[in-house]
Scaffold this motif. Structure first.
Motif, mmCIF file in Angstrom:
data_model
loop_
_atom_site.group_PDB
_atom_site.id
_atom_site.type_symbol
_atom_site.label_atom_id
_atom_site.label_comp_id
_atom_site.label_asym_id
_atom_site.label_seq_id
_atom_site.Cartn_x
_atom_site.Cartn_y
_atom_site.Cartn_z
ATOM 1 N N VAL A 116 -39.784 -36.497 11.280
ATOM 2 C CA VAL A 116 -41.134 -35.966 11.077
ATOM 3 C C VAL A 116 -41.099 -35.019 9.882
ATOM 4 O O VAL A 116 -40.522 -33.934 9.966
ATOM 5 N N PRO A 117 -41.661 -35.401 8.731
ATOM 6 C CA PRO A 117 -41.729 -34.481 7.593
ATOM 7 C C PRO A 117 -42.812 -33.439 7.814
ATOM 8 O O PRO A 117 -43.930 -33.765 8.237
ATOM 9 N N LEU A 118 -42.495 -32.184 7.538
ATOM 10 C CA LEU A 118 -43.436 -31.085 7.713
ATOM 11 C C LEU A 118 -43.462 -30.238 6.436
ATOM 12 O O LEU A 118 -42.536 -29.460 6.180
ATOM 13 N N ILE A 119 -44.499 -30.402 5.628
ATOM 14 C CA ILE A 119 -44.671 -29.584 4.439
ATOM 15 C C ILE A 119 -45.553 -28.396 4.833
ATOM 16 O O ILE A 119 -46.760 -28.550 5.059
ATOM 17 N N ILE A 120 -44.946 -27.228 4.934
ATOM 18 C CA ILE A 120 -45.630 -26.025 5.412
ATOM 19 C C ILE A 120 -46.011 -25.193 4.187
ATOM 20 O O ILE A 120 -45.149 -24.645 3.502
ATOM 21 N N THR A 121 -47.302 -25.115 3.913
ATOM 22 C CA THR A 121 -47.788 -24.489 2.683
ATOM 23 C C THR A 121 -48.597 -23.248 3.013
ATOM 24 O O THR A 121 -49.508 -23.288 3.843
ATOM 25 N N HIS A 122 -48.263 -22.161 2.349
ATOM 26 C CA HIS A 122 -48.993 -20.901 2.513
ATOM 27 C C HIS A 122 -49.894 -20.696 1.305
ATOM 28 O O HIS A 122 -49.415 -20.611 0.171
ATOM 29 N N ASN A 188 -48.689 -30.321 6.266
ATOM 30 C CA ASN A 188 -49.065 -31.627 5.727
ATOM 31 C C ASN A 188 -50.546 -31.676 5.365
ATOM 32 O O ASN A 188 -51.238 -32.670 5.590
ATOM 33 N N GLY A 189 -51.035 -30.559 4.814
ATOM 34 C CA GLY A 189 -52.404 -30.497 4.340
ATOM 35 C C GLY A 189 -53.446 -30.216 5.401
ATOM 36 O O GLY A 189 -54.636 -30.200 5.095
ATOM 37 N N GLN A 190 -53.041 -29.958 6.645
ATOM 38 C CA GLN A 190 -53.993 -29.717 7.724
ATOM 39 C C GLN A 190 -53.788 -28.323 8.306
ATOM 40 O O GLN A 190 -52.659 -27.819 8.384
ATOM 41 N N VAL A 191 -54.887 -27.721 8.746
ATOM 42 C CA VAL A 191 -54.832 -26.432 9.429
ATOM 43 C C VAL A 191 -54.746 -26.681 10.932
ATOM 44 O O VAL A 191 -55.544 -27.429 11.501
ATOM 45 N N ASN A 192 -53.750 -26.077 11.572
ATOM 46 C CA ASN A 192 -53.542 -26.207 13.020
ATOM 47 C C ASN A 192 -53.507 -27.680 13.476
ATOM 48 O O ASN A 192 -54.256 -28.091 14.369
ATOM 49 N N PRO A 193 -52.639 -28.491 12.883
ATOM 50 C CA PRO A 193 -52.581 -29.909 13.288
ATOM 51 C C PRO A 193 -51.902 -30.077 14.647
ATOM 52 O O PRO A 193 -51.225 -29.176 15.147
#
Length: 270
Positions: A116-122, A188-193
């Motif tokens: 599961v790739p998780l790109i966590i962006t602040h 992954n570009g979503q808030v609270n997925p």
């Protein structure tokens, strides 16, 4: 590309004294041990050369040749033009790269894990406003590219179906007048997925932290009983795996490969 009536194009003398860097970009593959040589060295394609300058409206072709003996792992790519890279990467100009494990490289219990790739962006809008202000420009840019501090890719400053209206206080076309001081974290570009997991099954979470001035401390919460085991950090496997975790620390650009398994007393588990 124009800003304050000044044309910002390569070789245009009228752009002297103006900050025209936001419209210049390039590509860097972060963590990969690859050659930086390219067209300037007589080759047909460019590679990992962070001094390349790609101007607005232009394009460039890259060829990244990864050695056969390269360490498999989680890496990433992003723009790396000095000065505007903070705005560009902070606005989402990035992605994850995975060098896959060769056949039979890992024991079966690890290779069988679901990845599961998780790109966590602040996103820090207030900080991006300060960067834009320091760049001494109004950022009124009706061009295809990154609108500083607004984090949307748009062809114009007018709201359309493809470019919906900005949230309250956010101006797509003018970073200086963007009033929000909020900070947002997306996965992954979503808030609270939401990610649905199979109980008792091991997952390999490939985490990438994209931040500018923040470190991330990731914790487990909720009714589920979960196990976290560290496999690799920044594209390098640990000498001994796994290592049990209670939390994950990630600084800007850090990657962590974490094995996770969860169970619940009752289902669905909140």
């Amino acid at each position: 590309m124009t800003t304050n009536g000044t044309t910002c194009l390569a070789g245009n003398a009228s752009s002297h004294g103006a900050f025209c860097e936001e419209g210049i970009t390039n590509l860097h593959v972060h963590g990969l041990h690859v050659s930086p040589k390219g067209k300037s060295d007589g080759l047909e394609y460019d590679s990992d050369d962070s001094f390349i300058q790609i101007y607005a409206g232009a394009s460039n072709e890259y060829r990244i040749e990864i050695p056969d003996n390269h360490m498999p792992g989680t890496y990433w790519y992003h723009s790396h033009k000095h000065l505007p890279s903070s705005l560009q990467v902070g606005g989402g100009s990035l992605g994850m790269l995975i060098v896959e494990d060769p056949p039979n490289y890992l024991p079966q219990e690890y290779s069988a894990m679901t990845e599961v790739p998780l790109i966590i962006t602040h996103f820090d809008t207030k900080m991006k406003n300060k960067v834009s202000a320091l760049a001494a420009r109004a950022a009124t840019l009706p061009w295809v590219g990154v609108a500083p501090a607004s984090f949307w890719w748009a062809e114009s400053c007018n709201a359309t179906e493809a470019n919906p209206p900005a949230p309250p206080g956010v101006n797509h076309c003018n970073a200086i007048t963007t009033s929000t001081d909020g900070e947002t974290v997306t996965v992954n570009g979503q808030v609270n997925p939401t990610l649905t997991l199979k109980a008792g099954h091991w997952y390999r979470l490939r985490m990438l932290a994209v931040t500018t001035l923040r470190n991330l401390r990731l914790l487990l919460s909720g009714a589920a009983t979960c196990e976290w085991e560290l496999l690799a950090k920044d594209g390098i496997y640990l000498n001994e795996v796994p290592r049990t975790l209670t939390h994950v620390w990630l600084a800007a650009g850090n990657r962590a490969d974490v094995a996770m398994r969860c169970t619940c007393a009752t289902y669905p588990c909140p």
